[in-house]
Each structure stands twice: as C-alpha cells, then as structure tokens.
Design an enzyme around this catalytic site. Structure first.
Site, PDB file in Angstrom:
ATOM      1  N   CYS A 333      -3.354  16.844  22.479  1.00 29.78           N
ATOM      2  CA  CYS A 333      -4.062  16.116  23.521  1.00 29.78           C
ATOM      3  C   CYS A 333      -3.421  16.381  24.893  1.00 29.78           C
ATOM      4  CB  CYS A 333      -4.124  14.639  23.171  1.00 29.78           C
ATOM      5  SG  CYS A 333      -5.408  13.741  24.071  1.00 29.78           S
ATOM      6  N   HIS A 431      -5.893  14.158  17.447  1.00 25.45           N
ATOM      7  CA  HIS A 431      -4.740  13.408  16.951  1.00 25.45           C
ATOM      8  C   HIS A 431      -4.848  13.254  15.433  1.00 25.45           C
ATOM      9  CE1 HIS A 431      -3.287  11.981  20.890  1.00 25.45           C
ATOM     10  NE2 HIS A 431      -4.559  11.851  21.220  1.00 25.45           N
TER      11      HIS A 431
END
Length: 486
Positions: A333, A431
């Site tokens: 991310c 994630h």
C-alpha cells in the site's frame, strides 16, 4: 436486548481482548451477539462487509461473534495523520480531517450517530458488548464525551471497569477512578474486573477486597495473563515497542521499519508467529540490519509524511544498500507508493499539498487523487500462482512502465502492483497477503524458508475459543449476564 460496556482505567488494559473473548463466550452459548465501539482511534483498520472501514478490534470482535463486520460496529474512527490532527471516518467513510480542538465541535452530532448505530445493532441482537476508549477517569475530556460515559448515559448501558494489574498500582487506578468520577458516572459502573494477573491469584485476594471496600463496586473476577491473545491482531501502535525485538536463530530475517504513521501492521502477525522466521519491527533510529533477507515497507496513513520520516531515519540509504547487496524489498500500500519514482498529493488529502521523490526502486508514479478504495480482494500471485485473500484500503492511483510487470491479479483478471526487472523488489496495494498459508509460502520461497502451513485465520479463531474458556473460568459470568440484562 441486553448490553454491557467494558471501560478501562487506561489504554491497552485489555478491553479489546476481553470484549472479543466475551463475544465468543456468549456466541458459544447460542446468543446473537454484536460488538460495538462508539469512537476508536487507530490506523489499523478493516474493510467491512458493507464497504466501509472500522477499527481492527471491532472486526476481530465481529469474527468472535461469527458475524460479518459492519460500519455500525464502530461508527466513529479517528485515523491520526499528525500529532494534532486526524482523519475522521463516520460510518465507514471519510468525513474530513480535523485538529483535535476542532473535533470537539463535532461531538454532539457524532453522539447521536453513535447511539443510532448502537440501536440498529441492538435491534438484531440478544446482547451487545460495547468497548470504551482510554479511560472514563480522564475528567478533562468528560464534557462532550462520546467514547465512554457520555455514550453509556445516552444509550443507557451499564459499565464494567477494567484495571490492568500487570502495570501495577491497580488498586489506586480503580479507587482513583471512583474518586474522580462524578456520582452519576460512578453509579453507572456495576462492577470491576482485574486483568492480566500472573502467578497465584490468591495472593491478591486482599487487594480485591480493598477495591470493593473503597469503591462499593462488585468484584466480577480476575483474568490471568492470557497467552492465546498473542495470536490476535493488535490495534494500537504502542504494542510495537514490545514486538521490536526478535528472538532465536531462524532461517530468514524479515524487518519492517516502524513508520511514524504505520497502518495495518497486524497483517504481519503471520510472519511474527512463524517459528522459521526471524521477524522484527525496526524502531526509529535503528538501521536496517545488514543480514536482513527481506525488508517490508508497510502501509502508512500519511505517505508523504512517512516518506520524509523514512529518510530522516536514514532508512532510504539502508534500503538502497540492502538492494545492492541482493536483498529483497516488498512494499504494501503506502510502502508500495514509496518504492516508486514520485509520490504527489496535489490536493492535500493526507496532509499539506506537495510531492516528493520516492526510492526509485520501481518504475511507477503515484498521485493521491480520487475516492478511497475500500474492498475485499482475492486472486492469485503471479510468482508462484498461489491464491491470496486480503483487502484494499487506499487513496491514490499508481501508473508507469513498472505496472506492466504486476505482482498479482485479482479474480476477474485486473492486475495490481509492480515487480522490478530482477524480481527482487515488488509492491502492491493489497493488505493481508501473508494470511493464507499457500500465498505466504509463495512470497517467502525466494528466501529459502519453508513456512508453517495453514491459514493464520484458523489460529486466530482457535485463540478466541481459548480466551473464551479462560474468561468462563475466571469471571463471574452469571453476574455479568445479570448486569447486562440477560
């Protein structure tokens, strides 16, 4: 409908774990249970089934209840972006960024929102277990409170107060709370719980009697140090200090720099728990070790600010040297965004508008624009063809020649991420890539490590059952049920 609010004498006294354990305990008894936290502050968040985001602890508690997480379980989430400001998430969606003083003016409307969400959950449940935040004894914050007694009074919910004996001064903490709370707040507390006791419990019998004598609150029990709780995801970054040191001689060394606004760090729990991995978070000021096999750049709530923080620690120099030595780097991310050539925030979404050069390890560029992406994600890794499941939670779009070599592909065929030409540097927005055993094995295969089999979620679920059993033995569950209104 029955309800009980678990408040604490401070942060990190074990409220989240106790609520999760009680959720599983009463769910195992056949009740429909729902978790709730009116206001949370955390950069560890989870994507909900209804397309929003809530604190990680409430997502875990929903799992304990065996029900999908929804935005109503944590209607107000504060995600710190600086020492004085935070992004405010209301019912799963960003409502703006506010300084702490300005946030106070929002509280009357937010209290009504929290009570409404609570009542929506209560309408579908036999029992709602509510978690407070910080301590109700912070009387300087009592006016306009929506996280503890302000909510408890507005929703008419009884309270059990938790003291952490592992910190010491637990008698003073509970008796002191009784002393500083006003009469109405004191009366709303219907009992106390001692948490995290080590050793022979009979040695604290006199202490428990003294607390009863000083407060008049019933003693609801004392919970021992619950070792299975180590398998649960942590929500507050304070626990990272305890995780910073790895121990033992293991087969692969993996390090994660502790960025100042590190987000969703619980996704590395499967690595921390694996006996074949030497895993550690690197505290600020600590250089990247020369014998590291893999450096993971984690998610960040404020990418540009944490990119500057990374450089201030000298980690940029360390990571570039690590790559020159043949080491591997993975960006998740915000960490993926940092690995590119540039990161820009022209509208000041995560802080002051600006741009900065990235580490230049991937041939991509990121612009922080557009709506926040919040969704569950599943697909396959392109290196190893293993299935993964996780979630996306980001602002920004990443483009450039590097995305022609993606790291993974979602179900449906859309690719994500980038991999360097030599395969040693990779990044993606997803994630939770280490959660599934097959994906974890594929990601770590280049390090020459055979990881422990199985999905980490199974270990978490088993830990919840173990914690529920400990609470069954340690607490007066009948008394807790009566207080809640069962």
């Amino acid at each position: 409908m029955a309800s009980l609010m678990i408040q604490g004498c401070g942060s990190d006294v074990g409220k989240s774990t106790l609520v999760a354990g009680l959720c599983r305990l009463f769910a195992n008894r056949g009740l429909i249970v729902r978790p709730f936290k009116p206001q949370n502050m955390s950069n560890n968040a989870a994507v909900t089934s209804d397309g929003g985001e809530i604190g990680r602890a409430q997502a875990l508690q929903a799992l304990a209840c065996r029900t999908p997480a929804t935005v109503h379980m944590n209607p107000v989430l504060l995600k710190p972006q600086s020492d004085v400001g935070a992004q405010v998430i209301v019912r799963g969606r960003m409502a703006g960024t506010y300084k702490a003083r300005d946030f106070q003016g929002l509280k009357p409307d937010l209290l009504a929102t929290t009570v409404d969400s609570y009542r929506l959950l209560a309408a579908e449940a036999d029992l709602v277990l509510v978690e407070g935040a910080g301590s109700p004894a912070e009387t300087n914050l009592r006016a306009g409170d929506i996280a503890n007694m302000g909510f408890a009074h507005a929703a008419d919910v009884p309270v059990a107060l938790v003291g952490d004996i592992d910190r010491g001064h637990v008698i003073a903490a509970l008796a002191g709370a009784h002393l500083v709370l006003d009469a109405a707040d004191r009366d709303r507390i219907k009992g106390f719980i001692i948490n995290k006791f080590r050793g022979d419990p009979s040695l604290f019998d006199e202490g428990r009697r003294e607390i009863v004598a000083r407060t008049g609150w019933p003693d609801l029990g004392m919970v021992p140090w619950v070792h299975p709780a180590r398998a649960l995801p942590a929500e507050d970054a304070v626990v990272l200090e305890r995780r910073a040191r790895a121990d033992g001689d293991r087969r692969a060394r993996i390090v994660v720099p502790m960025l100042s606004r590190i987000a969703n760090f619980d996704e590395f729990d499967p690595l921390r728990a694996d006996p074949d991995i030497d895993f550690s978070f690197l505290p600020p000021g600590t250089p990247v070790p020369g014998d590291a096999d893999l450096v993971i750049l984690p998610g960040a709530k404020a990418t540009l600010a944490d990119l500057a923080f990374l450089r201030a620690q000298g980690w940029d120099i360390d990571i570039l040297a690590h790559v020159r030595r043949g080491g591997r780097v993975l960006g998740v991310c915000g960490g993926y965004q940092m690995l590119g050539r540039t990161v820009s925030d022209p509208e000041g979404i995560e802080g002051p508008p600006g741009a900065a050069a990235g580490l230049g390890l991937l041939d991509v560029e990121t612009v922080l624009l557009g709506d926040k992406v919040l969704r569950a994600a599943s697909g396959r890794l392109l290196d190893g063809d293993a299935a993964f499941s996780g979630y996306e939670m980001h602002i920004g779009r990443t483009t450039g020649p590097g995305v022609a070599r993606p790291m993974l592909v979602f179900d449906g065929g859309v690719a994500d991420g980038a991999v360097s030409a030599d395969g040693r540097v990779a990044g993606a927005y997803v994630h939770g890539l280490f959660e599934r055993g097959d994906a974890r094995a594929a990601l770590l295969a280049p390090l020459g490590v055979a990881v422990s089999p199985g999905d980490h979620a199974c270990k978490v679920d088993a830990a919840l059952d173990e914690i529920a059993e400990v609470l069954e033995r340690s607490l007066d569950i009948d008394a807790i049920g009566r207080i809640a209104g069962l």
